[in-house]
Design a protein around this motif. Structure first.
Motif, PDB file in Angstrom:
ATOM      1  N   MET A 214    -152.141  -7.082  -5.585  1.00 52.55           N
ATOM      2  CA  MET A 214    -153.304  -7.946  -5.799  1.00 52.55           C
ATOM      3  C   MET A 214    -153.496  -8.271  -7.275  1.00 52.55           C
ATOM      4  N   ASN A 215    -153.102  -7.365  -8.142  1.00 49.50           N
ATOM      5  CA  ASN A 215    -153.275  -7.591  -9.574  1.00 49.50           C
ATOM      6  C   ASN A 215    -152.437  -8.755 -10.073  1.00 49.50           C
ATOM      7  N   ALA A 216    -151.392  -9.116  -9.323  1.00 54.18           N
ATOM      8  CA  ALA A 216    -150.541 -10.233  -9.732  1.00 54.18           C
ATOM      9  C   ALA A 216    -151.255 -11.575  -9.610  1.00 54.18           C
ATOM     10  N   PHE A 217    -152.374 -11.627  -8.883  1.00 57.05           N
ATOM     11  CA  PHE A 217    -153.064 -12.889  -8.640  1.00 57.05           C
ATOM     12  C   PHE A 217    -154.471 -12.917  -9.238  1.00 57.05           C
ATOM     13  N   THR A 218    -154.819 -11.918 -10.021  1.00 53.97           N
ATOM     14  CA  THR A 218    -156.165 -11.885 -10.590  1.00 53.97           C
ATOM     15  C   THR A 218    -156.233 -12.743 -11.851  1.00 53.97           C
ATOM     16  N   ASP A 219    -157.456 -13.120 -12.215  1.00 56.02           N
ATOM     17  CA  ASP A 219    -157.687 -13.821 -13.469  1.00 56.02           C
ATOM     18  C   ASP A 219    -158.935 -13.251 -14.116  1.00 56.02           C
ATOM     19  N   HIS A 220    -159.545 -14.012 -15.052  1.00 55.72           N
ATOM     20  CA  HIS A 220    -160.681 -13.489 -15.795  1.00 55.72           C
ATOM     21  C   HIS A 220    -161.901 -13.249 -14.924  1.00 55.72           C
ATOM     22  N   ARG A 221    -161.939 -13.814 -13.719  1.00 56.73           N
ATOM     23  CA  ARG A 221    -163.102 -13.642 -12.847  1.00 56.73           C
ATOM     24  C   ARG A 221    -163.009 -12.369 -12.022  1.00 56.73           C
ATOM     25  N   ASP A 222    -161.869 -11.694 -12.051  1.00 56.83           N
ATOM     26  CA  ASP A 222    -161.693 -10.440 -11.329  1.00 56.83           C
ATOM     27  C   ASP A 222    -161.639  -9.287 -12.327  1.00 56.83           C
ATOM     28  N   SER A 223    -161.667  -8.078 -11.785  1.00 59.55           N
ATOM     29  CA  SER A 223    -161.540  -6.893 -12.620  1.00 59.55           C
ATOM     30  C   SER A 223    -160.847  -5.810 -11.811  1.00 59.55           C
ATOM     31  N   ASP A 224    -160.540  -4.702 -12.483  1.00 59.84           N
ATOM     32  CA  ASP A 224    -159.923  -3.583 -11.771  1.00 59.84           C
ATOM     33  C   ASP A 224    -160.875  -2.967 -10.757  1.00 59.84           C
ATOM     34  N   PHE A 225    -162.185  -3.110 -10.986  1.00 63.08           N
ATOM     35  CA  PHE A 225    -163.160  -2.515 -10.077  1.00 63.08           C
ATOM     36  C   PHE A 225    -163.207  -3.258  -8.746  1.00 63.08           C
ATOM     37  N   LEU A 226    -163.229  -4.567  -8.804  1.00 64.81           N
ATOM     38  CA  LEU A 226    -163.404  -5.356  -7.592  1.00 64.81           C
ATOM     39  C   LEU A 226    -162.705  -6.690  -7.760  1.00 64.81           C
ATOM     40  N   ILE A 227    -161.891  -7.062  -6.779  1.00 62.03           N
ATOM     41  CA  ILE A 227    -161.199  -8.344  -6.767  1.00 62.03           C
ATOM     42  C   ILE A 227    -161.885  -9.213  -5.711  1.00 62.03           C
ATOM     43  N   VAL A 228    -162.449 -10.327  -6.152  1.00 58.02           N
ATOM     44  CA  VAL A 228    -163.320 -11.113  -5.261  1.00 58.02           C
ATOM     45  C   VAL A 228    -162.773 -12.495  -4.932  1.00 58.02           C
ATOM     46  N   SER A 229    -161.738 -12.948  -5.628  1.00 59.69           N
ATOM     47  CA  SER A 229    -161.328 -14.341  -5.486  1.00 59.69           C
ATOM     48  C   SER A 229    -160.865 -14.669  -4.073  1.00 59.69           C
ATOM     49  N   HIS A 230    -160.108 -13.771  -3.446  1.00 58.73           N
ATOM     50  CA  HIS A 230    -159.622 -14.059  -2.095  1.00 58.73           C
ATOM     51  C   HIS A 230    -160.774 -14.055  -1.093  1.00 58.73           C
ATOM     52  N   PHE A 231    -161.785 -13.212  -1.326  1.00 56.80           N
ATOM     53  CA  PHE A 231    -162.968 -13.228  -0.462  1.00 56.80           C
ATOM     54  C   PHE A 231    -163.710 -14.556  -0.593  1.00 56.80           C
ATOM     55  N   SER A 232    -163.888 -15.012  -1.830  1.00 59.14           N
ATOM     56  CA  SER A 232    -164.654 -16.240  -2.041  1.00 59.14           C
ATOM     57  C   SER A 232    -163.939 -17.448  -1.446  1.00 59.14           C
ATOM     58  N   LEU A 233    -162.612 -17.494  -1.537  1.00 58.25           N
ATOM     59  CA  LEU A 233    -161.874 -18.614  -0.955  1.00 58.25           C
ATOM     60  C   LEU A 233    -161.993 -18.617   0.563  1.00 58.25           C
ATOM     61  N   LEU A 234    -161.809 -17.453   1.174  1.00 61.79           N
ATOM     62  CA  LEU A 234    -161.877 -17.374   2.632  1.00 61.79           C
ATOM     63  C   LEU A 234    -163.293 -17.656   3.138  1.00 61.79           C
ATOM     64  N   LEU A 235    -164.296 -17.064   2.488  1.00 62.64           N
ATOM     65  CA  LEU A 235    -165.679 -17.308   2.906  1.00 62.64           C
ATOM     66  C   LEU A 235    -166.099 -18.747   2.629  1.00 62.64           C
ATOM     67  N   GLY A 236    -165.591 -19.316   1.528  1.00 64.46           N
ATOM     68  CA  GLY A 236    -165.913 -20.702   1.236  1.00 64.46           C
ATOM     69  C   GLY A 236    -165.429 -21.656   2.314  1.00 64.46           C
ATOM     70  N   CYS A 237    -164.302 -21.334   2.937  1.00 64.15           N
ATOM     71  CA  CYS A 237    -163.802 -22.147   4.053  1.00 64.15           C
ATOM     72  C   CYS A 237    -164.489 -21.785   5.364  1.00 64.15           C
ATOM     73  N   ALA A 238    -164.849 -20.517   5.543  1.00 62.70           N
ATOM     74  CA  ALA A 238    -165.355 -20.049   6.837  1.00 62.70           C
ATOM     75  C   ALA A 238    -166.837 -20.369   7.045  1.00 62.70           C
ATOM     76  N   LEU A 239    -167.661 -20.218   6.008  1.00 58.94           N
ATOM     77  CA  LEU A 239    -169.101 -20.352   6.199  1.00 58.94           C
ATOM     78  C   LEU A 239    -169.520 -21.722   6.727  1.00 58.94           C
ATOM     79  N   PRO A 240    -169.000 -22.844   6.188  1.00 58.10           N
ATOM     80  CA  PRO A 240    -169.394 -24.131   6.781  1.00 58.10           C
ATOM     81  C   PRO A 240    -169.000 -24.262   8.249  1.00 58.10           C
TER      82      PRO A 240
END
Length: 593
Positions: free
Chosen positions: A428-454
């Protein structure tokens, strides 16, 4: 902290877009909703604007939380997103009610959800205001914060009057309703403190407010289901009226049980692990050697107990399943086995090939990670659009299963559960950027939820055929233009690293051709935003042609669609928040109108 607030600091790009968004919603409301719901929302937005300005000005000297670096507080955006979304949904349902296609009970339920999210934002703003008042010397009090508190007081007064006048009810029922609504706000404040304290520098205030408000609303609905069921079994209670009830599908109950079970799972695991470590001697080398294996055994055993035993029991308790929920899922998949199993095989093949390909690129090239991650936005389009058109109910279940898998993997990564914890972290660390951290990786959650919620929000009555596609259009198309370069690679088979570098750069118009920037400090360009808006409009046109062949009737004016796409594009250009989380909800809210 200054005693005055300049107009330039008040109306930066992000605040201007958000306030225009609120004004557009108010303009679109029927008169009855405008007085009872729209005015409190406008007061909440004004209060959030003043609190955000005061908080950002004080953040350099004293900050309440360790938030994500490089991002503003995002208080205004986080405050209004969910209330505005539910008000837009309420406007849509009001149209259905006038056509006798939506029940009065469903209108009441969404109304109560709206007041719950408004109360959540209200309590969080009061909490932040009290912090600022406590930290600011009397000689340097900010008049803007005073205006914010005045707006909050007016908003609370109007909300109380609206809640009290919604229906004929006793004092005890009104007290219960107010307690239930304000309870969401108190729970959100505690959850924000816990979230940003446990995972520092992982989110801004606005992002944390959006996430915690959503979790509290979702958990509150589960708690309400349980209370209603208990009241029905043990006693007849007049407290839980029809306003708290709405019909729920089996798929909705299964997804709710899975996600909330996984969110609550770390709590018993943490305490069980502490008891085990306290009772076990790990001083010797041999004990330390097997401690990781024992932790894994505890993790798996408790996981099976919670997710296979306790969670399905809750599902059966609150909803009448004719089969065990796991057997119900198998029966649902096999009820249209050819299409659904074919779709599963297609998803697995696309995911495996894409993940291996992009992971190899991330290890063997110097492509920027922010560009590399845009590949997954294209992946969302390839996976979800066919399923949304052909098998929408199965896609609902698929989103729930995918989120459950992501949560499970993130729990394993955070706790470093042997033997998968460390390999998952490295991958997972191979796909992180400045919006993620070692504590919590959120980007994949936000992408999936962004598509799912609507898509989840569009279940039931929906007179706007594009609303389920809001997340896919805004994230998969508007945020990334990759299709043509991807096809070129597939056809000509150029060298992987070289072609991918061209592929992601040529696909992102703003990255390659952008010259005119929206702000001096930002990276977003006018060319990139224009390309995103144009691509979304073109995709909407193609989708409408495709949906028209299936019998859908387009009832939305093209000018309204253009305005919705443009406002969402401008928010993406100006905001420093996690755009995967906010833009789909903004776009969905505008499409509902």
């Amino acid at each position: 902290m200054s005693t005055t607030t300049s107009s330039s600091s008040f109306l930066n790009g992000e605040r201007a877009v958000v306030l225009f968004f609120i004004a557009h919603i108010l303009f679109s409301l029927p008169f009855s909703l405008l007085l009872s719901h729209g005015v409190p929302l406008s007061l909440l937005a004004l209060a959030a604007s003043f609190v955000e300005i005061s908080y950002d000005a004080a953040a350099s000297s004293s900050s309440l939380f360790r938030t994500r670096r490089g991002a503003s507080s995002g208080i205004l955006l986080g405050t209004v997103t969910l209330p505005a979304l539910l008000l837009s949904k309420l406007t849509q349902l009001s149209r259905g009610f006038s056509l006798a296609q939506v029940s009065f009970q469903e209108i009441h339920y969404i109304t109560l959800q709206y007041w719950a999210t408004s109360a959540t934002s209200f309590v969080v703003l009061v909490f932040l205001s009290l912090f600022l008042l406590h930290r600011t010397p009397l000689s340097r009090k900010d008049w803007g914060l005073g205006f914010g508190l005045c707006f909050l007081f007016l908003q609370a007064s109007l909300c109380f009057l609206a809640l009290a006048s919604t229906s004929s009810q006793s004092g005890l029922q009104l007290t219960f309703k107010l307690s239930w609504v304000l309870g969401h706000g108190l729970a959100a404040v505690m959850l924000i403190q816990h979230f940003l304290g446990t995972f520092p520098s992982c989110a801004s205030i606005g992002e944390a407010l959006l996430v915690t408000a959503g979790i509290v609303l979702y958990f509150g609905d589960m708690l309400l289901l349980t209370v209603m069921r208990l009241c029905g079994l043990l006693m007849s209670s007049d407290l839980v009226t029809a306003e708290f009830e709405t019909s729920r599908s089996e798929i909705g109950i299964i997804i709710q049980g899975l996600l909330l079970g996984l969110l609550l799972y770390p709590i018993p695991f943490k305490y069980l692990l502490r008891v085990w470590e306290w009772s076990t001697n790990t001083a010797s080398a041999e004990s330390r050697r097997y401690s990781e294996i024992r932790r894994s055994v505890i993790f798996i055993s408790l996981f099976v107990l919670v997710m296979v035993g306790i969670v399905p029991l809750w599902m059966q308790f609150v909803h009448e399943f004719h089969l065990h929920p796991i057997l119900w899922v198998l029966s649902f998949v096999l009820s249209d086995s050819f299409k659904r199993l074919s779709l599963c095989i297609y998803w697995v093949c696309v995911i495996c090939l894409s993940v291996l390909y992009v992971y190899d690129i991330s290890k063997n090239s110097r492509v920027e990670r922010i560009l590399l991650r845009k590949y997954y936005h294209l992946l969302a389009v390839l996976m979800f659009v066919p399923a949304l058109i052909l098998q929408p109910e199965f896609l609902d279940l698929g989103f729930g299963a995918a989120l459950a898998v992501f949560l499970t993997l993130e729990i394993i990564r955070i706790w470093r559960i042997w033997p998968l914890g460390q390999p998952i972290h490295q991958f997972m660390n191979a796909f992180t950027d400045h919006r993620d951290s070692d504590f919590l990786i959120v980007s994949h959650f936000s992408l999936l939820l962004g598509c799912a919620l609507p898509i989840w929000l569009s279940s039931g009555y929906n007179d706007r055929p594009l609303t389920p596609f809001a997340g896919i259009l805004s994230l998969g198309i508007g945020d990334t233009m990759v299709i043509f370069s991807f096809l070129k690679y597939m056809i000509f088979g150029l060298h992987v690293a070289v072609n991918f570098g061209y592929f992601v750069q040529a696909s992102l118009i703003g990255h390659k051709y952008g010259v005119l920037r929206w702000s001096k400090t930002g990276k977003k360009t006018i060319e990139g935003t224009t390309a995103g808006i144009t691509s979304v409009l073109a995709s909407c046109w193609l989708l409408l042609l495709l949906l028209a062949s299936s019998g859908y009737i387009f009832t939305q004016h093209w000018f309204s669609l253009l305005l919705s796409v443009t406002v969402s594009g401008l928010l993406e250009a100006y905001t420093a928040q996690l755009d995967n989380a906010f833009i789909p909800l903004f776009f969905y809210s505008l499409l509902c109108l």
